[in-house]
Design an enzyme around this catalytic site. Structure first.
Site, PDB file in Angstrom:
ATOM      1  N   ARG A  94       0.879  -1.195  -0.087  1.00 21.98           N
ATOM      2  CA  ARG A  94      -0.208  -0.070  -0.081  1.00 21.98           C
ATOM      3  C   ARG A  94       0.767   1.242  -0.105  1.00 21.98           C
ATOM      4  NH1 ARG A  94      -2.614  -2.085   5.339  1.00 21.98           N
ATOM      5  NH2 ARG A  94      -0.451  -2.351   5.427  1.00 21.98           N
ATOM      6  N   SER A 132      -5.946  -4.782   8.547  1.00 19.78           N
ATOM      7  CA  SER A 132      -6.449  -5.606   9.470  1.00 19.78           C
ATOM      8  C   SER A 132      -6.608  -5.086  10.572  1.00 19.78           C
ATOM      9  CB  SER A 132      -6.130  -7.003   9.254  1.00 19.78           C
ATOM     10  OG  SER A 132      -6.149  -7.545   8.129  1.00 19.78           O
TER      11      SER A 132
END
Ligand code: PNS
Length: 165
Positions: A94, A132
């Site tokens: 990312r 997460s």
């Protein structure tokens, strides 16, 4: 030389998010099969949490049918990889921080298993903020995680469960 058509996607998947699922759907444009490999330490992860993570990954990835399988591995990724018919590893990135982390792991794993080959895919723009750990935090604090995860995962957390310690 091992088949180029299968890839192992290792991670904690704690829990699996839409970011992971999107990455897998894109990997399936390149590979025939993706093995989602949930890394675990049996010392640290009580078995029931691992079982939950396996089941939640399987529910979230059922739409891909037999082209995606989900397994747990305990120990080194390179040892797990050697038991598979592939030397390819998939990871999503990312940010630059992710790249730093990945390159460190790549170089270490290359020292252990020179044949290893990484496929790094940039996370889809719409999920580039998602992690997460943030999802777990939102769930722990009673927030709605349904925009970020499969309905089975949201239901699991709504019921007061977690998939990790
Ligand atoms: O989703 P994560 O937490 O970034 O996944 C990390 C994972 C499971 C891919 C990584 O911790 C791993 O490969 N663990 C297995 C143990 C291992 O091989 N360690 C050496 C890495 S250089």
């Amino acid at each position: 030389m091992a088949s180029a058509r299968a890839v192992v996607y290792p991670g904690s998947f704690d829990p699996i998010t839409h970011g992971h699922t999107n990455l897998i759907s894109r990997a399936l444009e390149m590979f025939d099969h993706v093995t989602v490999a949930i890394g675990t330490s049996l010392d640290k992860d009580p078995e029931r949490y691992l079982h939950d993570r396996l089941e939640l990954c399987r529910a979230a990835l059922a739409e891909f049918g037999e082209r995606v399988s989900v397994e747990a591995f305990n120990g080194l990724l390179v040892d797990f990889l050697k038991t598979r018919d592939t030397r390819f590893v998939l990871r999503g990135v990312r940010t630059l921080t992710d790249y730093d982390y990945e390159f460190q792991m790549i170089e270490m794993n290359r020292m252990l298993y020179p044949e290893i080959a990484y496929v790094l895919l940039p996370t889809a723009h719409e999920w580039s903020f998602l992690s997460s750990s943030r999802v777990r935090e939102i769930a722990d604090l009673g927030g709605d995680i349904s925009p970020f995860v499969h309905p089975a995962v949201a239901k699991h957390y709504r019921a007061g469960n977690t998939a990790s310690r």
